[in-house]
Enzyme design. Structure first.
Site, PDB file in Angstrom:
ATOM      1  N   GLY A   1      74.763 -61.182  -0.007  1.00  0.00           N
ATOM      2  CA  GLY A   1      73.704 -62.191  -0.533  1.00  0.00           C
ATOM      3  C   GLY A   1      74.161 -63.402   0.287  1.00  0.00           C
ATOM      4  O   GLY A   1      75.171 -63.916   0.327  1.00  0.00           O
ATOM      5  N   HIS A   2      72.986 -63.986   0.610  1.00  0.00           N
ATOM      6  CA  HIS A   2      73.036 -65.464   1.340  1.00  0.00           C
ATOM      7  C   HIS A   2      72.114 -66.360   0.575  1.00  0.00           C
ATOM      8  O   HIS A   2      71.114 -66.114   0.259  1.00  0.00           O
ATOM      9  CB  HIS A   2      72.448 -65.425   2.687  1.00  0.00           C
ATOM     10  CG  HIS A   2      73.398 -64.786   3.460  1.00  0.00           C
ATOM     11  ND1 HIS A   2      73.011 -64.168   4.941  1.00  0.00           N
ATOM     12  CD2 HIS A   2      74.604 -64.567   3.644  1.00  0.00           C
ATOM     13  CE1 HIS A   2      74.084 -63.636   5.551  1.00  0.00           C
ATOM     14  NE2 HIS A   2      75.096 -63.742   4.724  1.00  0.00           N
ATOM     15  N   THR A   3      72.726 -67.597   0.149  1.00  0.00           N
ATOM     16  CA  THR A   3      71.950 -68.686  -0.545  1.00  0.00           C
ATOM     17  C   THR A   3      71.522 -69.464   0.548  1.00  0.00           C
ATOM     18  O   THR A   3      72.429 -70.420   0.885  1.00  0.00           O
ATOM     19  CB  THR A   3      72.913 -69.099  -1.732  1.00  0.00           C
ATOM     20  OG1 THR A   3      72.917 -68.230  -2.770  1.00  0.00           O
ATOM     21  CG2 THR A   3      71.926 -70.155  -2.709  1.00  0.00           C
TER      22      THR A   3
ATOM     23  N   ASN B   1      73.765 -55.442  -0.522  1.00  0.00           N
ATOM     24  CA  ASN B   1      75.264 -55.752  -1.407  1.00  0.00           C
ATOM     25  C   ASN B   1      75.568 -57.009  -1.119  1.00  0.00           C
ATOM     26  O   ASN B   1      76.332 -57.805  -1.824  1.00  0.00           O
ATOM     27  CB  ASN B   1      76.389 -54.797  -1.131  1.00  0.00           C
ATOM     28  CG  ASN B   1      76.690 -54.528   0.279  1.00  0.00           C
ATOM     29  OD1 ASN B   1      75.734 -54.841   1.281  1.00  0.00           O
ATOM     30  ND2 ASN B   1      77.914 -54.054   0.573  1.00  0.00           N
TER      31      ASN B   1
ATOM     32  N   ARG C   1      84.221 -65.194  -8.339  1.00  0.00           N
ATOM     33  CA  ARG C   1      85.297 -64.745  -7.172  1.00  0.00           C
ATOM     34  C   ARG C   1      86.718 -65.352  -7.620  1.00  0.00           C
ATOM     35  O   ARG C   1      86.874 -66.501  -8.178  1.00  0.00           O
ATOM     36  CB  ARG C   1      84.852 -65.617  -5.994  1.00  0.00           C
ATOM     37  CG  ARG C   1      83.179 -65.157  -5.521  1.00  0.00           C
ATOM     38  CD  ARG C   1      82.727 -65.944  -4.421  1.00  0.00           C
ATOM     39  NE  ARG C   1      81.411 -65.801  -4.199  1.00  0.00           N
ATOM     40  CZ  ARG C   1      80.337 -66.414  -3.918  1.00  0.00           C
ATOM     41  NH1 ARG C   1      80.710 -67.756  -3.933  1.00  0.00           N
ATOM     42  NH2 ARG C   1      79.243 -66.140  -3.524  1.00  0.00           N
TER      43      ARG C   1
ATOM     44  N   LYS D   1      77.681 -68.277   5.376  1.00  0.00           N
ATOM     45  CA  LYS D   1      77.148 -68.102   6.499  1.00  0.00           C
ATOM     46  C   LYS D   1      75.739 -68.247   6.212  1.00  0.00           C
ATOM     47  O   LYS D   1      75.119 -68.498   7.454  1.00  0.00           O
ATOM     48  CB  LYS D   1      77.106 -66.438   6.976  1.00  0.00           C
ATOM     49  CG  LYS D   1      78.535 -65.923   7.130  1.00  0.00           C
ATOM     50  CD  LYS D   1      78.569 -64.582   7.483  1.00  0.00           C
ATOM     51  CE  LYS D   1      78.577 -63.486   6.113  1.00  0.00           C
ATOM     52  NZ  LYS D   1      79.539 -63.766   5.070  1.00  0.00           N
TER      53      LYS D   1
ATOM     54  N   GLN E   1      78.821 -59.981   4.823  1.00  0.00           N
ATOM     55  CA  GLN E   1      80.250 -59.955   4.124  1.00  0.00           C
ATOM     56  C   GLN E   1      81.378 -60.535   5.146  1.00  0.00           C
ATOM     57  O   GLN E   1      80.902 -61.622   5.839  1.00  0.00           O
ATOM     58  CB  GLN E   1      80.722 -58.559   4.079  1.00  0.00           C
ATOM     59  CG  GLN E   1      80.140 -57.399   2.930  1.00  0.00           C
ATOM     60  CD  GLN E   1      78.943 -56.875   3.584  1.00  0.00           C
ATOM     61  OE1 GLN E   1      78.774 -56.463   4.666  1.00  0.00           O
ATOM     62  NE2 GLN E   1      78.155 -56.028   2.664  1.00  0.00           N
TER      63      GLN E   1
ATOM     64  N   ASP F   1      81.419 -64.607   1.411  1.00  0.00           N
ATOM     65  CA  ASP F   1      81.047 -65.756   0.623  1.00  0.00           C
ATOM     66  C   ASP F   1      81.387 -66.955   1.287  1.00  0.00           C
ATOM     67  O   ASP F   1      81.675 -67.864   0.662  1.00  0.00           O
ATOM     68  CB  ASP F   1      81.698 -65.438  -0.603  1.00  0.00           C
ATOM     69  CG  ASP F   1      81.376 -64.260  -1.178  1.00  0.00           C
ATOM     70  OD1 ASP F   1      80.053 -64.024  -1.420  1.00  0.00           O
ATOM     71  OD2 ASP F   1      82.188 -63.548  -1.790  1.00  0.00           O
ATOM     72  N   GLU F   2      81.553 -67.010   2.924  1.00  0.00           N
ATOM     73  CA  GLU F   2      81.978 -68.239   3.470  1.00  0.00           C
ATOM     74  C   GLU F   2      80.889 -69.441   3.792  1.00  0.00           C
ATOM     75  O   GLU F   2      81.280 -70.508   4.194  1.00  0.00           O
ATOM     76  CB  GLU F   2      82.742 -67.893   4.899  1.00  0.00           C
ATOM     77  CG  GLU F   2      83.918 -66.961   4.712  1.00  0.00           C
ATOM     78  CD  GLU F   2      83.434 -65.388   4.912  1.00  0.00           C
ATOM     79  OE1 GLU F   2      84.080 -64.592   5.320  1.00  0.00           O
ATOM     80  OE2 GLU F   2      82.133 -65.287   5.097  1.00  0.00           O
TER      81      GLU F   2
ATOM     82  N   LYS G   1      73.915 -70.679   5.272  1.00  0.00           N
ATOM     83  CA  LYS G   1      73.482 -72.075   5.602  1.00  0.00           C
ATOM     84  C   LYS G   1      73.672 -72.405   6.929  1.00  0.00           C
ATOM     85  O   LYS G   1      72.838 -72.867   7.863  1.00  0.00           O
ATOM     86  CB  LYS G   1      74.421 -73.187   4.775  1.00  0.00           C
ATOM     87  CG  LYS G   1      73.918 -74.575   5.098  1.00  0.00           C
ATOM     88  CD  LYS G   1      75.335 -75.337   5.131  1.00  0.00           C
ATOM     89  CE  LYS G   1      74.868 -76.628   5.867  1.00  0.00           C
ATOM     90  NZ  LYS G   1      75.742 -77.911   5.523  1.00  0.00           N
TER      91      LYS G   1
ATOM     92  N   THR H   1      75.831 -60.324  -7.004  1.00  0.00           N
ATOM     93  CA  THR H   1      76.448 -59.500  -8.359  1.00  0.00           C
ATOM     94  C   THR H   1      76.357 -60.741  -9.507  1.00  0.00           C
ATOM     95  O   THR H   1      76.669 -60.207 -10.664  1.00  0.00           O
ATOM     96  CB  THR H   1      77.799 -58.767  -7.952  1.00  0.00           C
ATOM     97  OG1 THR H   1      78.809 -59.905  -7.618  1.00  0.00           O
ATOM     98  CG2 THR H   1      77.624 -57.828  -6.931  1.00  0.00           C
TER      99      THR H   1
END
Length: 430
Positions: free
Chosen positions: A40-42, A38, A305, A16, A224, A13-14, A18, A301
């Site tokens: 996810g990238h936004t 499992n 966090r 990646k 991840q 969730d760093e 973008k 999910t």
């Protein structure tokens, strides 16, 4: 031409997605090398939001080749659904723009069932799995009973592979009180979906070798974060694959000599989803503020966090295990307005000081962070695109992070928009 590996250096969730999207403009090929859906990238592109799970981030860029490597475990039904969704947003995806390695293992419905059943019955220590079958699929891979993409092309081979898998899985299911798997139903599902998946199948190792020899730039994308690595993460609260940069080679079939730059993605604070140790976790107003300002909910999910101060000790450790050449610091703007910021520089355990996180789980859980305080800044950093746009204290914070993690900053991201980025070193420069 330079080839770049992008890895997360915390618990995922760093940001990646973008950064990979930003870098993909300079790349010819974007290759995903591990994990499953499992992760996810936004991506936010021109106001349009894309949520990716199985597809490489490069698919939203026209004219690029996106690759799913053999280090990935692939749910074929999820992939087709994701392709359909991205196409509905106006993105063209064809066998010319997307390839799947022929030796990629498949996630089947019974993998998810097993995953959820085991987690539901585990009263000792829950791992925090997403229940999507990633772990059981990797188990089948190393147990030499996986069904791989290439197996879909031959009916006899497919039956043999399914029979071998069911011998193992039905024994497990019996112990968990689950009904036996319907062999014919599984085969029918696979035969039905085979043509749609085989359309994208290719010898990815060969394609990447040829592209590299032709002078094309390859961007390797992980999922991840390194602290979830099966070997170097906070075991057993980890993912089921190797996440660190070395996996880019084995997860795509290209030699390690092809990697020229490792870019570590680092959030300006620390977050974690699920169970496991988290030395700098905050249960106070500061932690709540970080979560709210950072919109810290999982792409896959939706789980909230856990949030905490930046842990330089952990990032220094992951920069070493992944051989990070430079970092991309993300979500700096979330820290705007804090009067005081804290950075973890080490741990205290049983009266001793550690400059790394111990390997033993019980010791990890008992580590107390040692903090260094720095003044914050009141000005906004959101949307900054040059050092001149940043407050002096924000620059000092960045420079101190560089010193503590013993790795230079190559990029700074100041919003989800791809152009709100300060470039210090271009990873693709020769």
């Amino acid at each position: 031409m330079a080839n770049v590996v992008v890895v997360g250096t915390q618990w995922g969730d760093e940001g990646k997605g973008k950064i990979v999207d930003w870098l993909s403009e300079r790349a010819d090929v974007i290759a995903r090398f591990q994990g499953g859906h499992n992760a996810g990238h936004t991506l936010v592109v021109g106001g349009e939001v894309y949520k990716l799970h199985a597809l490489p981030s490069g698919v939203v860029r026209g004219g690029k080749l996106s690759v799913i490597g053999n280090g990935v475990v692939l749910d074929p039904w999820h992939l087709l659904k994701e392709i359909e969704g991205i196409r509905a947003q106006g993105v063209e995806i064809t066998p010319e723009t997307l390839m799947i390695a022929e030796n990629t293992p498949l996630i089947l419905p019974f993998h998810g069932e097993l995953d959820r059943a085991r987690e539901g019955q585990n009263t000792v220590a829950k791992i925090g799995t997403t229940g999507r079958g990633i772990g059981p699929a990797y188990e089948d891979k190393v147990g030499r009973r996986a069904i791989r993409v290439a197996d879909l092309a031959d009916a006899a081979t497919l039956e043999l592979r399914v029979d071998r898998a069911l011998v193992h899985h039905n024994a497990l299911r019996n112990g968990l009180g689950l009904e036996p798997i319907d062999r014919d139903a599984v085969l029918e599902q696979l035969r039905e979906i085979a043509p749609a998946i085989l359309e994208y199948a290719a010898p990815v190792w060969k394609v990447l070798t040829e592209r590299r020899r032709a002078g094309q730039r390859i961007l390797f994308e992980g999922a991840q974060g390194a602290l979830l690595d099966i070997d170097f993460g906070t075991y057993p609260f980890v993912t089921s694959s190797n996440v660190i940069a070395g996996q880019a080679a084995t997860g795509t079939g290209i030699g390690p000599g092809a990697i020229d730059f490792v870019l570590g993605i680092v959030k300006a604070y620390t977050t974690r989803v699920g169970e496991g140790p988290f030395p700098t976790e905050l249960d106070d107003d500061d932690g709540q503020r970080l979560g709210e300002r950072g919109h810290e909910f999982g792409t896959t999910t939706g789980r909230k966090r856990r949030c905490g101060w930046f842990d330089a000790c952990l990032v220094r450790q992951t920069c070493a295990t992944s051989g990070v050449s430079g970092i991309a610091l993300t979500k700096l703007d979330v820290l705007d307005g804090f009067e005081t910021l804290k950075i973890c520089t080490g741990y205290e355990l049983d009266g001793e000081r550690y400059d790394y996180l111990p390997t033993a789980a019980d010791q990890q859980a008992r580590c107390t962070p040692i903090y260094e305080e720095m003044p914050g800044w009141q000005e906004s950093t959101a949307g900054a695109r040059s050092w001149a746009d940043l407050p002096a204290q924000a620059i000092k914070y960045i420079r101190r992070i560089e010193e503590l993690i013993q790795c230079p900053v190559a990029m700074v991201s100041t919003s989800p928009e791809r152009d709100d980025t300060i470039l210090v070193t271009d990873p693709f420069s020769d």
